[in-house]
Design a protein around this motif. Structure first.
Motif, PDB file in Angstrom:
ATOM      1  N   ARG A  35      28.156  32.934  48.437  1.00 36.44           N
ATOM      2  CA  ARG A  35      29.455  33.524  48.191  1.00 36.44           C
ATOM      3  C   ARG A  35      29.855  33.290  46.744  1.00 36.44           C
ATOM      4  O   ARG A  35      29.385  32.348  46.117  1.00 36.44           O
ATOM      5  N   PRO A  36      30.750  34.130  46.221  1.00 36.41           N
ATOM      6  CA  PRO A  36      31.261  33.876  44.874  1.00 36.41           C
ATOM      7  C   PRO A  36      31.957  32.512  44.816  1.00 36.41           C
ATOM      8  O   PRO A  36      32.598  32.102  45.788  1.00 36.41           O
ATOM      9  N   ARG A  37      31.831  31.822  43.705  1.00 37.36           N
ATOM     10  CA  ARG A  37      32.441  30.484  43.567  1.00 37.36           C
ATOM     11  C   ARG A  37      33.951  30.512  43.736  1.00 37.36           C
ATOM     12  O   ARG A  37      34.537  29.554  44.202  1.00 37.36           O
ATOM     13  N   TRP A  38      34.563  31.609  43.351  1.00 33.85           N
ATOM     14  CA  TRP A  38      36.021  31.714  43.428  1.00 33.85           C
ATOM     15  C   TRP A  38      36.513  31.999  44.842  1.00 33.85           C
ATOM     16  O   TRP A  38      37.721  32.011  45.088  1.00 33.85           O
ATOM     17  N   LEU A  39      35.609  32.211  45.790  1.00 34.28           N
ATOM     18  CA  LEU A  39      36.002  32.485  47.177  1.00 34.28           C
ATOM     19  C   LEU A  39      36.344  31.168  47.874  1.00 34.28           C
ATOM     20  O   LEU A  39      35.565  30.620  48.642  1.00 34.28           O
ATOM     21  N   THR A  40      37.522  30.676  47.585  1.00 31.70           N
ATOM     22  CA  THR A  40      37.968  29.392  48.135  1.00 31.70           C
ATOM     23  C   THR A  40      38.855  29.570  49.366  1.00 31.70           C
ATOM     24  O   THR A  40      39.231  28.581  49.991  1.00 31.70           O
ATOM     25  N   GLU A  42      38.144  31.495  52.162  1.00 30.02           N
ATOM     26  CA  GLU A  42      37.421  32.122  53.269  1.00 30.02           C
ATOM     27  C   GLU A  42      37.938  31.679  54.640  1.00 30.02           C
ATOM     28  O   GLU A  42      38.021  32.491  55.561  1.00 30.02           O
ATOM     29  N   VAL A 145      34.947  41.403  47.774  1.00 30.42           N
ATOM     30  CA  VAL A 145      34.191  40.170  48.077  1.00 30.42           C
ATOM     31  C   VAL A 145      32.824  40.530  48.657  1.00 30.42           C
ATOM     32  O   VAL A 145      31.800  39.973  48.247  1.00 30.42           O
ATOM     33  N   LYS A 148      30.658  41.903  45.958  1.00 28.57           N
ATOM     34  CA  LYS A 148      30.235  40.821  45.067  1.00 28.57           C
ATOM     35  C   LYS A 148      29.118  39.996  45.724  1.00 28.57           C
ATOM     36  O   LYS A 148      28.209  39.518  45.040  1.00 28.57           O
TER      37      LYS A 148
END
Length: 157
Positions: A35-40, A42, A145, A148
């Motif tokens: 997952r993208p690192r900024w997906l905090t 979820e 998301v 990405k």
């Protein structure tokens, strides 16, 4: 007598439960993806979608109450129903196909449909329109998301 809000709520709930029709091995596939690192956020996504569905059902109720049983209202109820089906299809279809591209297409379709529905509802009720804004705002985020994730997991495209 069954009230219209009960019918709308029951349909929303029943269709919403369809999103849980996933196989454990498909969930494992998805959970292994990067997952993208900024997906905090979820873990908040199921709560976010629950709120969005409640807002959508409330919007449909307002539209129904405005002109019950008219052909135009039935058509709009069909669009609300179709939008929920498309939204709920995202997870089980993407998981079954094991394709983030499929998820992106479904998500994008839902985003476009939500904008169309919101614009159709606007002349009927400002409140019904405003209650669709969470969907209009969130759906492109979810679609982005997923898109990405394709970049991070090309084998899952």
């Amino acid at each position: 007598m069954i009230k219209s809000w009960m019918v709308i709520g029951a349909i929303t709930l029943l269709v919403g439960l369809g999103g849980s029709l996933i196989r454990p091995q498909d969930a494992k596939w998805f959970n292994r993806l990067q997952r993208p690192r900024w997906l905090t956020f979820e873990r908040a996504i199921p709560f976010i979608w629950t709120v969005i569905f409640i807002c959508g059902a409330w919007s449909a109720y307002i539209v129904w109450q405005n002109d019950p049983y008219s052909a135009k209202t039935w058509l709009l109820m069909g669009l609300y129903f179709l939008l929920e089906l498309v939204t709920i299809a995202y997870t089980p279809v993407m998981f079954l196909q094991r394709s983030l591209k499929v998820g992106t297409i479904i998500g994008g379709t839902g985003a476009v449909m939500s904008i169309i529905l919101a614009l159709l509802v606007l002349p009927i009720s400002l409140w019904a329109f405003l209650l669709l804004l969470p969907y209009v705002i969130w759906s492109p985020i979810g679609t982005y998301v997923t898109w990405k994730m394709i970049q991070l997991n090309p084998e899952a495209a």
